[in-house]
Scaffold this motif. Sequence first.
Motif, PDB file in Angstrom:
ATOM      1  N   THR A  51       0.791  -1.226   0.000  1.00  0.00           N
ATOM      2  CA  THR A  51       0.000   0.000   0.000  1.00  0.00           C
ATOM      3  C   THR A  51       0.827   1.281   0.000  1.00  0.00           C
ATOM      4  N   GLU A  52       2.141   1.168   0.147  1.00  0.00           N
ATOM      5  CA  GLU A  52       2.947   2.373   0.249  1.00  0.00           C
ATOM      6  C   GLU A  52       3.341   2.920  -1.126  1.00  0.00           C
ATOM      7  N   ILE A  53       3.394   4.226  -1.237  1.00  0.00           N
ATOM      8  CA  ILE A  53       3.862   4.910  -2.428  1.00  0.00           C
ATOM      9  C   ILE A  53       5.085   5.714  -2.034  1.00  0.00           C
ATOM     10  N   GLU A  54       6.103   5.665  -2.852  1.00  0.00           N
ATOM     11  CA  GLU A  54       7.346   6.345  -2.503  1.00  0.00           C
ATOM     12  C   GLU A  54       7.100   7.829  -2.255  1.00  0.00           C
ATOM     13  N   GLY A  55       7.623   8.313  -1.141  1.00  0.00           N
ATOM     14  CA  GLY A  55       7.486   9.724  -0.801  1.00  0.00           C
ATOM     15  C   GLY A  55       6.254  10.053   0.006  1.00  0.00           C
ATOM     16  N   PHE A  56       5.376   9.048   0.264  1.00  0.00           N
ATOM     17  CA  PHE A  56       4.159   9.261   1.057  1.00  0.00           C
ATOM     18  C   PHE A  56       4.037   8.157   2.093  1.00  0.00           C
ATOM     19  N   ARG A  57       3.377   8.487   3.204  1.00  0.00           N
ATOM     20  CA  ARG A  57       3.179   7.488   4.255  1.00  0.00           C
ATOM     21  C   ARG A  57       1.719   7.442   4.656  1.00  0.00           C
ATOM     22  N   ASN A  58       1.189   6.202   4.726  1.00  0.00           N
ATOM     23  CA  ASN A  58      -0.142   5.969   5.277  1.00  0.00           C
ATOM     24  C   ASN A  58      -1.224   6.810   4.593  1.00  0.00           C
ATOM     25  N   ILE A  59      -1.206   6.848   3.279  1.00  0.00           N
ATOM     26  CA  ILE A  59      -2.185   7.682   2.581  1.00  0.00           C
ATOM     27  C   ILE A  59      -3.328   6.874   1.982  1.00  0.00           C
ATOM     28  N   MET A 197      -7.106  25.169  -1.997  1.00  0.00           N
ATOM     29  CA  MET A 197      -7.904  24.014  -1.592  1.00  0.00           C
ATOM     30  C   MET A 197      -7.035  22.989  -0.872  1.00  0.00           C
ATOM     31  N   ILE A 198      -5.868  22.701  -1.410  1.00  0.00           N
ATOM     32  CA  ILE A 198      -4.976  21.731  -0.773  1.00  0.00           C
ATOM     33  C   ILE A 198      -4.629  22.178   0.644  1.00  0.00           C
ATOM     34  N   GLY A 199      -4.336  23.462   0.817  1.00  0.00           N
ATOM     35  CA  GLY A 199      -3.988  23.975   2.138  1.00  0.00           C
ATOM     36  C   GLY A 199      -5.144  23.868   3.117  1.00  0.00           C
ATOM     37  N   GLU A 200      -6.365  24.166   2.660  1.00  0.00           N
ATOM     38  CA  GLU A 200      -7.532  24.072   3.546  1.00  0.00           C
ATOM     39  C   GLU A 200      -7.789  22.637   3.963  1.00  0.00           C
ATOM     40  N   ILE A 201      -7.683  21.707   3.032  1.00  0.00           N
ATOM     41  CA  ILE A 201      -7.917  20.295   3.368  1.00  0.00           C
ATOM     42  C   ILE A 201      -6.857  19.792   4.336  1.00  0.00           C
ATOM     43  N   ALA A 202      -5.619  20.219   4.153  1.00  0.00           N
ATOM     44  CA  ALA A 202      -4.551  19.834   5.086  1.00  0.00           C
ATOM     45  C   ALA A 202      -4.843  20.352   6.492  1.00  0.00           C
ATOM     46  N   LEU A 211     -11.257  13.075   4.728  1.00  0.00           N
ATOM     47  CA  LEU A 211     -11.791  13.074   3.379  1.00  0.00           C
ATOM     48  C   LEU A 211     -11.204  11.858   2.676  1.00  0.00           C
ATOM     49  N   LEU A 212     -12.061  10.888   2.337  1.00  0.00           N
ATOM     50  CA  LEU A 212     -11.623   9.644   1.714  1.00  0.00           C
ATOM     51  C   LEU A 212     -12.233   9.516   0.317  1.00  0.00           C
ATOM     52  N   ILE A 213     -11.410   9.205  -0.658  1.00  0.00           N
ATOM     53  CA  ILE A 213     -11.858   9.004  -2.031  1.00  0.00           C
ATOM     54  C   ILE A 213     -11.560   7.569  -2.436  1.00  0.00           C
ATOM     55  N   THR A 220      -5.604  -5.781  -9.049  1.00  0.00           N
ATOM     56  CA  THR A 220      -5.931  -6.593  -7.879  1.00  0.00           C
ATOM     57  C   THR A 220      -7.435  -6.821  -7.708  1.00  0.00           C
ATOM     58  N   GLN A 221      -8.262  -6.097  -8.465  1.00  0.00           N
ATOM     59  CA  GLN A 221      -9.717  -6.137  -8.318  1.00  0.00           C
ATOM     60  C   GLN A 221     -10.140  -5.743  -6.899  1.00  0.00           C
ATOM     61  N   ARG A 222      -9.468  -4.724  -6.350  1.00  0.00           N
ATOM     62  CA  ARG A 222      -9.765  -4.320  -4.971  1.00  0.00           C
ATOM     63  C   ARG A 222     -10.054  -2.824  -4.906  1.00  0.00           C
ATOM     64  N   PRO A 223     -10.979  -2.429  -4.024  1.00  0.00           N
ATOM     65  CA  PRO A 223     -11.202  -0.997  -3.796  1.00  0.00           C
ATOM     66  C   PRO A 223     -10.072  -0.405  -2.972  1.00  0.00           C
ATOM     67  N   VAL A 224      -9.659   0.799  -3.330  1.00  0.00           N
ATOM     68  CA  VAL A 224      -8.601   1.499  -2.613  1.00  0.00           C
ATOM     69  C   VAL A 224      -9.166   2.814  -2.095  1.00  0.00           C
ATOM     70  N   LEU A 225      -8.966   3.077  -0.808  1.00  0.00           N
ATOM     71  CA  LEU A 225      -9.452   4.300  -0.182  1.00  0.00           C
ATOM     72  C   LEU A 225      -8.265   5.213   0.095  1.00  0.00           C
ATOM     73  N   TRP A 226      -8.349   6.426  -0.414  1.00  0.00           N
ATOM     74  CA  TRP A 226      -7.246   7.372  -0.310  1.00  0.00           C
ATOM     75  C   TRP A 226      -7.564   8.439   0.723  1.00  0.00           C
ATOM     76  N   ASP A 227      -6.660   8.626   1.668  1.00  0.00           N
ATOM     77  CA  ASP A 227      -6.796   9.670   2.686  1.00  0.00           C
ATOM     78  C   ASP A 227      -6.278  10.971   2.075  1.00  0.00           C
ATOM     79  N   MET A 228      -7.209  11.745   1.525  1.00  0.00           N
ATOM     80  CA  MET A 228      -6.822  12.943   0.775  1.00  0.00           C
ATOM     81  C   MET A 228      -6.221  14.014   1.681  1.00  0.00           C
ATOM     82  N   GLY A 229      -6.620  14.029   2.941  1.00  0.00           N
ATOM     83  CA  GLY A 229      -6.052  14.988   3.883  1.00  0.00           C
ATOM     84  C   GLY A 229      -4.586  14.732   4.142  1.00  0.00           C
TER      85      GLY A 229
END
Length: 436
Positions: A51-59, A197-202, A211-213, A220-229
């Motif tokens: 689930t990890e993406i380089e440069g981001f944690r727990n998103i 907008m990015i600053g307000e959400i942060a 805020l989850l998208i 993988t045929q799996r739903p992925v939930l992104w923590d946009m904040g």
Amino acid sequence: MREPNPFRRRPFARLPGLAVRLMLLATLSFTTGCAVIAPRNVLPQAEANQTEIEGFRNIRYFGDGSAAEIGSAMRMDLHGPEQRLALAGEPRRPVSNLLAISGGAEKGAFGAGLLVGWSEAGNRPSFDLVTGVSSGALIAPFAFLGRERDSQLREIFTRYGRQDIFTFNVPNLLEGAALADNSPLAGLIEKYVDDDMIGEIARERRKGRLLLIGTTNLDTQRPVLWDMGRIAMSPNAEAKALFRKILLASSALPGIFPPVRIQVKLGQQAFDELHVDGGITRQVFIVPPALSLNASGQLPRAGGKPRLYIIRNGRIDPEWQPVKENLVAITQRSLTTLIKNQGIGDLYRIYSETRRDGIDFNLASIPSDVSETSNKPFDQNYMASLFDRGYALASRHYTWSKAPPGFETAGRSVLADGRGAAAGLSGAPLQHRVER
């Protein structure tokens, strides 16, 4: 005399919704087999569930994971006074208002109008959690930031039409992965998802609001939930681009709009994942672990019962329609029925979770008396009409359904400043008050 095929006579003119668009996949399957597409470097199967993406944690999290897995991931936060979030165990005010917005393509205009009308009524709450998929993903950031963004929400769903969303890609179909080019939509997302907008959400994420998208990982045929904040909070220079990319992916109708590649790394080697419309795996979703205020995962009880509001951007009642006995008509009608019932199944699942966790359930959908249709995708006049209907209903204190269709215990919830009561399907009166 047999009637001429309307699909042949007016190509793409009768594509009002997601189901009809998906119908084209079967029609085009024989021609797209030779499509020339830039080669992918697919993440190996053994690592496909990382689930990890380089440069981001727990998103992000897999939406079909267990409640314990999702809850644990959501409580893993960075340390430091500026990045210590409420879900790491710090006390905050009790979760009280939750919003889940479904997909629905151009029918998302109804949900946008409902939210703006709700603001006009004067009692739209601030939501502790907002989730969205597909067109609901495009609404969700504006709903999350509150009524101050209503003018933009109105603008998006009433000022733009098909040409502002996509252009047909038929001449170059064999060179691409989709029927249409959604570069115009990407441009709109770039216009509205700016640094402000990015600053307000942060800032709101630092307060513990979520805020989850949702997207669908096709590999993988799996739903992925992104923590946009968390993405908005990231110091990574690519955070804004990733934020925009996820909104585009969540609204990427497969086969119609091109999928979105999300880059990942294993060691020093780069791979990619293929993400499309979140509605393929979840028409609407809620994440109960998001309600937890502490490591125990127990829901808060101080401050009263949490309230969940679901906006289903579509009708959920059966819609009678005479069906012609030909391939296009039968496929179109079958897919429309399939997706409608998938959405109802999601409502049943969420309803059972709210009953289990003591959350007040409230559902809005396009009323059965809305008879307007359009033969064109993302028809600006049709979207404006749906927006106006949603606005009119909510500004006059909308009556929310207290259960999905078919539940005998269902009642009605009046969105009003004072009192509201109506008889449920069983005949028993129910009282409900929505607090600001």
